[in-house]
Design a protein around this motif. Structure first.
Motif, PDB file in Angstrom:
ATOM      1  N   ASP A  77      40.782  48.345  26.657  1.00 35.20           N
ATOM      2  CA  ASP A  77      39.385  49.873  26.389  1.00 35.20           C
ATOM      3  C   ASP A  77      40.191  50.874  26.989  1.00 35.20           C
ATOM      4  OD1 ASP A  77      36.994  49.203  24.568  1.00 35.20           O
ATOM      5  OD2 ASP A  77      36.676  47.544  25.920  1.00 35.20           O
ATOM      6  N   ILE A  78      39.744  51.987  26.687  1.00 35.31           N
ATOM      7  CA  ILE A  78      40.390  53.932  26.861  1.00 35.31           C
ATOM      8  C   ILE A  78      38.978  54.666  26.233  1.00 35.31           C
ATOM      9  CG2 ILE A  78      42.495  55.525  26.818  1.00 35.31           C
ATOM     10  CD1 ILE A  78      44.402  53.418  26.169  1.00 35.31           C
ATOM     11  N   LYS A 104      37.852  44.652  33.786  1.00 41.52           N
ATOM     12  CA  LYS A 104      36.845  45.305  32.713  1.00 41.52           C
ATOM     13  C   LYS A 104      37.332  45.016  31.278  1.00 41.52           C
ATOM     14  CE  LYS A 104      32.382  46.422  35.682  1.00 41.52           C
ATOM     15  NZ  LYS A 104      31.706  47.632  35.121  1.00 41.52           N
ATOM     16  N   ARG A 105      39.094  45.253  31.964  1.00 39.00           N
ATOM     17  CA  ARG A 105      40.178  45.805  30.389  1.00 39.00           C
ATOM     18  C   ARG A 105      39.335  46.806  30.074  1.00 39.00           C
ATOM     19  NH1 ARG A 105      40.790  41.150  31.962  1.00 39.00           N
ATOM     20  NH2 ARG A 105      42.266  39.247  31.437  1.00 39.00           N
ATOM     21  N   ILE A 130      47.626  52.078  32.476  1.00 40.68           N
ATOM     22  CA  ILE A 130      48.199  50.382  31.755  1.00 40.68           C
ATOM     23  C   ILE A 130      48.856  49.286  32.720  1.00 40.68           C
ATOM     24  CG2 ILE A 130      49.302  49.006  29.442  1.00 40.68           C
ATOM     25  CD1 ILE A 130      49.142  51.880  27.743  1.00 40.68           C
ATOM     26  N   VAL A 131      49.600  49.291  33.421  1.00 43.23           N
ATOM     27  CA  VAL A 131      50.429  49.374  33.926  1.00 43.23           C
ATOM     28  C   VAL A 131      49.151  48.176  34.870  1.00 43.23           C
ATOM     29  CG1 VAL A 131      51.677  48.596  36.256  1.00 43.23           C
ATOM     30  CG2 VAL A 131      52.031  50.227  33.802  1.00 43.23           C
ATOM     31  N   HIS A 132      48.031  49.268  35.886  1.00 40.06           N
ATOM     32  CA  HIS A 132      47.154  48.283  36.418  1.00 40.06           C
ATOM     33  C   HIS A 132      46.193  47.822  35.922  1.00 40.06           C
ATOM     34  CE1 HIS A 132      47.453  51.049  40.137  1.00 40.06           C
ATOM     35  NE2 HIS A 132      47.537  52.666  39.393  1.00 40.06           N
ATOM     36  N   VAL A 133      45.789  47.894  34.591  1.00 37.52           N
ATOM     37  CA  VAL A 133      45.102  46.471  33.819  1.00 37.52           C
ATOM     38  C   VAL A 133      45.685  45.620  33.868  1.00 37.52           C
ATOM     39  CG1 VAL A 133      43.828  46.695  31.978  1.00 37.52           C
ATOM     40  CG2 VAL A 133      43.438  48.276  32.951  1.00 37.52           C
ATOM     41  N   ILE A 134      47.521  45.681  33.413  1.00 41.09           N
ATOM     42  CA  ILE A 134      47.905  44.345  32.952  1.00 41.09           C
ATOM     43  C   ILE A 134      47.946  43.327  34.219  1.00 41.09           C
ATOM     44  CG2 ILE A 134      49.714  43.457  32.082  1.00 41.09           C
ATOM     45  CD1 ILE A 134      49.777  45.492  29.749  1.00 41.09           C
ATOM     46  N   PHE A 135      48.582  44.253  35.315  1.00 39.99           N
ATOM     47  CA  PHE A 135      48.848  43.734  36.123  1.00 39.99           C
ATOM     48  C   PHE A 135      47.476  42.934  37.224  1.00 39.99           C
ATOM     49  CE2 PHE A 135      48.949  44.168  41.370  1.00 39.99           C
ATOM     50  CZ  PHE A 135      50.602  43.116  41.067  1.00 39.99           C
ATOM     51  N   GLY A 136      46.801  43.943  37.221  1.00 41.37           N
ATOM     52  CA  GLY A 136      45.295  43.874  38.091  1.00 41.37           C
ATOM     53  C   GLY A 136      44.464  42.529  37.234  1.00 41.37           C
ATOM     54  N   ALA A 137      44.346  41.934  35.674  1.00 37.10           N
ATOM     55  CA  ALA A 137      44.352  41.591  34.895  1.00 37.10           C
ATOM     56  C   ALA A 137      45.040  40.067  35.162  1.00 37.10           C
ATOM     57  CB  ALA A 137      44.062  41.629  33.446  1.00 37.10           C
ATOM     58  N   ARG A 138      46.036  39.860  36.092  1.00 38.88           N
ATOM     59  CA  ARG A 138      47.006  38.597  35.740  1.00 38.88           C
ATOM     60  C   ARG A 138      46.861  38.246  37.616  1.00 38.88           C
ATOM     61  NH1 ARG A 138      51.935  37.540  35.284  1.00 38.88           N
ATOM     62  NH2 ARG A 138      51.299  35.620  34.908  1.00 38.88           N
ATOM     63  N   ILE A 139      46.634  39.431  37.854  1.00 39.11           N
ATOM     64  CA  ILE A 139      46.500  38.653  39.675  1.00 39.11           C
ATOM     65  C   ILE A 139      45.024  38.311  39.633  1.00 39.11           C
ATOM     66  CG2 ILE A 139      46.353  39.596  41.890  1.00 39.11           C
ATOM     67  CD1 ILE A 139      48.409  39.205  40.271  1.00 39.11           C
ATOM     68  N   GLY A 140      43.907  39.250  39.051  1.00 39.67           N
ATOM     69  CA  GLY A 140      42.528  38.536  38.646  1.00 39.67           C
ATOM     70  C   GLY A 140      41.569  38.221  40.452  1.00 39.67           C
TER      71      GLY A 140
END
Length: 310
Positions: A77-78, A104-105, A130-140
């Motif tokens: 979501d943006i 929360k993506r 976007i990089v922050h979201v993908i990286f953070g979502a992967r690391i959890g």
């Protein structure tokens, strides 16, 4: 239940609803519109043109980000939010214009109409987040193991955010031997804007050194290791053969070597003459590149896009 109890219950319920509404993460509005794409849901009010630009930039960038870091489930979501609402929404420094909520993506960006060079700034900010979201979502849940310099560095590297301004900043602080050690940037960055910019530049420099010496695939490997609970010291050691202390030492050596030519300009006359020429040349080139990029986007937007054909 007596009438008095019913009235009290209604009042309490109303107060709870008011409280929830007033503390909502995002501003409430009946004017929100949605533009949904393959990987993103873009929320905006009146800025449809900016939303379309955002859609193009985001989708075009998504593959690079996931190739580097891995894929995540669900759409991102943006939200494009006005300056006043943005400040109330994002708990960040006054000069910042974007914020990511990886779990929360969600990405929150100041409405581009409030930004100077709005199209270029919009593209820069959304790629970074976007990089922050993908990286953070992967690391959890293991994000606590990730130093802030690596988190920000990978966002800057992934979004190709390096500029002449960053180069000049690094050059200045390397020359004055005022570089902030990476271990001082593990938990927080300086609040003062210029020092914060230096911290971001250093973070990019450190991460880009990994990519340059070992390839982007090592950034993916480090991400994979962090995602299973390895700490940064172990992840670096497995991926590069260096622990954190050794990496920082090598990075400092790299900085000294990379910027050593600057020591030749030790004479103040030569120094400031060269500085003036560099600044003027960099400014003119940057302005030309910006104009070319904006013209390219305007040409794209003038063409019919099948995605939006009803």
């Amino acid at each position: 239940m007596t009438i008095t109890q019913k009235i009290a219950s209604i009042i309490i319920t109303a107060l709870i609803l008011i409280f929830i509404s007033s503390t909502s993460t995002l501003p409430q509005s009946e004017k929100w519109q949605i533009l949904e794409t393959e990987h993103f849901i873009i929320h905006y009010t009146n800025e449809h043109k900016q939303a379309v630009s955002l859609q193009r930039v985001s989708e075009n960038f998504y593959k690079r980000a996931t190739d580097m870091l891995g894929t995540i489930a669900g759409k991102i979501d943006i939200w494009l939010i006005s300056g006043r609402d943005f400040r109330a929404t994002a708990p960040i420094q006054d000069w910042a214009v974007g914020y990511a909520y990886p779990l929360k993506r969600r990405i929150v960006i100041k409405n581009p109409s409030f930004l100077e060079n709005s199209k270029l700034e919009l593209a820069r900010v959304v790629k970074h987040e976007i990089v922050h979201v993908i990286f953070g979502a992967r690391i959890g849940k293991y994000m606590k193991n990730v130093p802030l310099w690596f988190n920000e560095g990978i966002a800057m590297y992934g979004s190709e955010e390096w500029s002449y301004g960053h180069y000049w900043l690094m050059l200045t602080y390397v020359f004055s031997k005022s570089i902030i050690p990476l271990n001082k940037l593990s938990n927080q960055f300086p609040k003062e804007k210029r020092l914060a910019q230096l911290a971001y530049a250093e973070s990019f420099s450190a991460v880009s050194m990994i990519a340059r010496d070992y390839g982007d695939e090592k950034l993916r490997e480090i991400t994979d290791l962090l995602a299973i609970g390895e700490d940064m010291d172990s992840a670096l050691l497995f991926a590069t053969g260096m622990n954190l202390a050794q990496f920082q030492q090598r990075w400092m050596q790299y900085l000294t070597k990379h910027y050593k030519w600057f020591s030749i300009l030790s004479s103040s006359m030569i120094l400031w003459g060269a500085v003036s020429l560099i600044v003027v040349w960099a400014y003119l080139r940057q302005r030309r590149l910006r104009r070319m990029k904006i013209a390219e986007w305007e040409e794209e937007e003038s063409q019919q896009d099948e995605f939006f054909t009803e």
